[in-house]
Design a protein around this motif. Structure first.
Motif, PDB file in Angstrom:
ATOM      1  N   PRO A 132      -3.212  15.517   5.299  1.00  0.00           N
ATOM      2  CA  PRO A 132      -4.022  14.680   4.419  1.00  0.00           C
ATOM      3  C   PRO A 132      -3.218  14.068   3.275  1.00  0.00           C
ATOM      4  CG  PRO A 132      -5.187  16.710   4.934  1.00  0.00           C
ATOM      5  CD  PRO A 132      -3.778  16.890   5.410  1.00  0.00           C
ATOM      6  N   GLU A 133      -2.257  14.826   2.757  1.00  0.00           N
ATOM      7  CA  GLU A 133      -1.406  14.286   1.692  1.00  0.00           C
ATOM      8  C   GLU A 133      -0.502  13.181   2.218  1.00  0.00           C
ATOM      9  OE1 GLU A 133      -0.297  17.487  -1.526  1.00  0.00           O
ATOM     10  OE2 GLU A 133      -0.090  18.391   0.461  1.00  0.00           O
ATOM     11  N   HIS A 134      -0.004  13.342   3.438  1.00  0.00           N
ATOM     12  CA  HIS A 134       0.797  12.275   4.037  1.00  0.00           C
ATOM     13  C   HIS A 134      -0.052  11.008   4.211  1.00  0.00           C
ATOM     14  CE1 HIS A 134       4.264  14.738   4.673  1.00  0.00           C
ATOM     15  NE2 HIS A 134       3.694  15.533   5.560  1.00  0.00           N
ATOM     16  N   SER A 135      -1.276  11.182   4.702  1.00  0.00           N
ATOM     17  CA  SER A 135      -2.172  10.030   4.868  1.00  0.00           C
ATOM     18  C   SER A 135      -2.412   9.354   3.520  1.00  0.00           C
ATOM     19  CB  SER A 135      -3.506  10.475   5.475  1.00  0.00           C
ATOM     20  OG  SER A 135      -3.348  11.001   6.769  1.00  0.00           O
ATOM     21  N   PHE A 136      -2.693  10.161   2.501  1.00  0.00           N
ATOM     22  CA  PHE A 136      -2.923   9.635   1.156  1.00  0.00           C
ATOM     23  C   PHE A 136      -1.718   8.849   0.650  1.00  0.00           C
ATOM     24  CE2 PHE A 136      -2.168  10.297  -3.402  1.00  0.00           C
ATOM     25  CZ  PHE A 136      -3.293   9.683  -3.946  1.00  0.00           C
ATOM     26  N   ASN A 137      -0.537   9.396   0.809  1.00  0.00           N
ATOM     27  CA  ASN A 137       0.668   8.734   0.307  1.00  0.00           C
ATOM     28  C   ASN A 137       0.958   7.424   1.033  1.00  0.00           C
ATOM     29  OD1 ASN A 137       1.296  10.641  -1.688  1.00  0.00           O
ATOM     30  ND2 ASN A 137       2.336  11.966  -0.210  1.00  0.00           N
ATOM     31  N   ILE A 138       0.572   7.340   2.302  1.00  0.00           N
ATOM     32  CA  ILE A 138       0.806   6.121   3.066  1.00  0.00           C
ATOM     33  C   ILE A 138      -0.078   4.980   2.579  1.00  0.00           C
ATOM     34  CG2 ILE A 138       0.515   5.060   5.361  1.00  0.00           C
ATOM     35  CD1 ILE A 138       1.414   7.827   6.513  1.00  0.00           C
ATOM     36  N   ILE A 139      -1.325   5.299   2.215  1.00  0.00           N
ATOM     37  CA  ILE A 139      -2.281   4.226   1.913  1.00  0.00           C
ATOM     38  C   ILE A 139      -2.559   4.015   0.426  1.00  0.00           C
ATOM     39  CG2 ILE A 139      -3.440   4.602   4.120  1.00  0.00           C
ATOM     40  CD1 ILE A 139      -5.750   5.886   2.535  1.00  0.00           C
ATOM     41  N   LYS A 140      -2.106   4.912  -0.435  1.00  0.00           N
ATOM     42  CA  LYS A 140      -2.527   4.889  -1.839  1.00  0.00           C
ATOM     43  C   LYS A 140      -2.146   3.618  -2.585  1.00  0.00           C
ATOM     44  CE  LYS A 140       1.457   7.621  -3.462  1.00  0.00           C
ATOM     45  NZ  LYS A 140       2.123   6.614  -4.291  1.00  0.00           N
ATOM     46  N   ASP A 141      -1.113   2.942  -2.145  1.00  0.00           N
ATOM     47  CA  ASP A 141      -0.679   1.733  -2.842  1.00  0.00           C
ATOM     48  C   ASP A 141      -1.064   0.450  -2.112  1.00  0.00           C
ATOM     49  OD1 ASP A 141       0.531   3.154  -4.966  1.00  0.00           O
ATOM     50  OD2 ASP A 141       2.318   3.510  -3.750  1.00  0.00           O
ATOM     51  N   MET A 142      -1.889   0.563  -1.090  1.00  0.00           N
ATOM     52  CA  MET A 142      -2.351  -0.619  -0.365  1.00  0.00           C
ATOM     53  C   MET A 142      -3.500  -1.270  -1.132  1.00  0.00           C
ATOM     54  SD  MET A 142      -2.421   0.589   3.618  1.00  0.00           S
ATOM     55  CE  MET A 142      -0.925   1.015   4.509  1.00  0.00           C
ATOM     56  N   ASN A 143      -3.299  -2.491  -1.571  1.00  0.00           N
ATOM     57  CA  ASN A 143      -4.330  -3.175  -2.349  1.00  0.00           C
ATOM     58  C   ASN A 143      -5.622  -3.376  -1.572  1.00  0.00           C
ATOM     59  OD1 ASN A 143      -2.635  -3.446  -4.600  1.00  0.00           O
ATOM     60  ND2 ASN A 143      -1.774  -5.372  -3.831  1.00  0.00           N
ATOM     61  N   GLU A 144      -5.500  -3.470  -0.241  1.00  0.00           N
ATOM     62  CA  GLU A 144      -6.676  -3.734   0.589  1.00  0.00           C
ATOM     63  C   GLU A 144      -7.537  -2.492   0.827  1.00  0.00           C
ATOM     64  OE1 GLU A 144      -3.095  -6.097   2.176  1.00  0.00           O
ATOM     65  OE2 GLU A 144      -3.540  -4.059   1.495  1.00  0.00           O
ATOM     66  N   VAL A 145      -7.024  -1.324   0.435  1.00  0.00           N
ATOM     67  CA  VAL A 145      -7.742  -0.072   0.671  1.00  0.00           C
ATOM     68  C   VAL A 145      -8.346   0.409  -0.648  1.00  0.00           C
ATOM     69  CG1 VAL A 145      -7.578   2.290   1.535  1.00  0.00           C
ATOM     70  CG2 VAL A 145      -6.141   0.501   2.538  1.00  0.00           C
ATOM     71  N   SER A 146      -9.660   0.558  -0.678  1.00  0.00           N
ATOM     72  CA  SER A 146     -10.356   0.904  -1.918  1.00  0.00           C
ATOM     73  C   SER A 146     -10.161   2.369  -2.297  1.00  0.00           C
ATOM     74  CB  SER A 146     -11.858   0.620  -1.766  1.00  0.00           C
ATOM     75  OG  SER A 146     -12.443   1.574  -0.880  1.00  0.00           O
ATOM     76  N   GLU A 147     -10.509   2.671  -3.537  1.00  0.00           N
ATOM     77  CA  GLU A 147     -10.429   4.056  -4.012  1.00  0.00           C
ATOM     78  C   GLU A 147     -11.356   4.969  -3.205  1.00  0.00           C
ATOM     79  OE1 GLU A 147     -11.034   4.448  -8.180  1.00  0.00           O
ATOM     80  OE2 GLU A 147      -9.368   3.134  -8.734  1.00  0.00           O
ATOM     81  N   LEU A 148     -12.489   4.428  -2.787  1.00  0.00           N
ATOM     82  CA  LEU A 148     -13.422   5.225  -1.993  1.00  0.00           C
ATOM     83  C   LEU A 148     -12.823   5.571  -0.633  1.00  0.00           C
ATOM     84  CD1 LEU A 148     -16.121   6.547  -1.511  1.00  0.00           C
ATOM     85  CD2 LEU A 148     -17.088   4.302  -0.980  1.00  0.00           C
ATOM     86  N   SER A 149     -12.189   4.598   0.012  1.00  0.00           N
ATOM     87  CA  SER A 149     -11.521   4.865   1.288  1.00  0.00           C
ATOM     88  C   SER A 149     -10.444   5.923   1.118  1.00  0.00           C
ATOM     89  CB  SER A 149     -10.903   3.582   1.857  1.00  0.00           C
ATOM     90  OG  SER A 149     -11.880   2.607   2.133  1.00  0.00           O
ATOM     91  N   ILE A 150      -9.660   5.790   0.047  1.00  0.00           N
ATOM     92  CA  ILE A 150      -8.581   6.740  -0.219  1.00  0.00           C
ATOM     93  C   ILE A 150      -9.142   8.138  -0.484  1.00  0.00           C
ATOM     94  CG2 ILE A 150      -6.744   7.317  -1.852  1.00  0.00           C
ATOM     95  CD1 ILE A 150      -6.321   4.271  -2.203  1.00  0.00           C
TER      96      ILE A 150
END
Length: 203
Positions: A132-150
């Motif tokens: 889960p932490e790897h998934s979080f780190n991959i997407i956390k800086d993607m502007n297209e992915v909202s805080e809720l998705s993260i």
């Protein structure tokens, strides 16, 4: 029959989008999330028209495509669940995207652990618990992915009793939406075991 064909085509498109995203992560290239957002939106539209067609398709799996198909299936289940609860469609889109991305961090887990057919050792399970932490780190800086998705990506293995991972959150520390994805994730894993299409289940 036409609706089933549309659902099958959409499921295959979603798998292809996942496959490309995982390939880009492995190769360390720039990640293009746009195709994933497109397939998520298309899946949502199909589900709102005919949820039975998509839920039928997700029960037909290829044994060697577990990671691809599990991600798509959890996204479909999350959409159906959220629709049933009459959650606003804009939020549903964010939940479905988070569900689609929740396990992409597994590409960082060594294959000898991820695909091990026998029971994991305690040390190996600790490695699995990092996904889960790897998934979080991959997407956390993607502007297209909202805080809720993260959020649902980060919390999808947390448990109300505090014995989940990776943050050992408990009770109200876990959002309602993260509880929903946990239910969908476990339901899909259990469903797969019932129809004898197996990848080692990591609940």
């Amino acid at each position: 029959i036409l609706e089933i064909k549309k659902a099958k085509d959409q499921f295959n498109n979603a798998k292809q989008a996942t496959r490309q995203l995982l390939k880009d992560i492995i190769n360390g290239g720039n990640l293009d999330i746009a195709p994933v957002i497109d397939v998520v939106d298309n899946s949502i539209n199909l589900i709102y028209k005919n949820p039975d067609a998509m839920t039928c398709i997700i029960n037909i799996r290829e044994k060697d495509d577990y990671l691809l198909e599990h991600s798509v299936s959890v996204s479909v289940l999350m959409t159906v669940f959220a629709k049933y609860l009459k959650i606003d469609k804009k939020i549903v889109q964010q939940l479905a995207l988070g569900a689609f991305l929740h396990d992409i961090g597994k590409v960082k887990i060594p294959d000898n652990i991820l695909q091990k057919p026998s029971k994991l050792t305690s040390e190996e399970f600790e490695v699995i618990k990092t996904h889960p932490e790897h998934s979080f780190n991959i997407i956390k800086d993607m502007n297209e992915v909202s805080e809720l998705s993260i959020e649902v990506v980060a919390q999808h293995h947390e448990k109300l009793n505090g014995q989940g991972y990776p943050y050992q959150l408990e009770g109200d520390e876990i959002s309602e939406y993260s509880r929903m994805i946990s239910i969908c994730d476990i339901f899909d894993a259990l469903t797969l075991s019932l129809i004898h299409i197996s990848e080692p289940t990591r609940l």
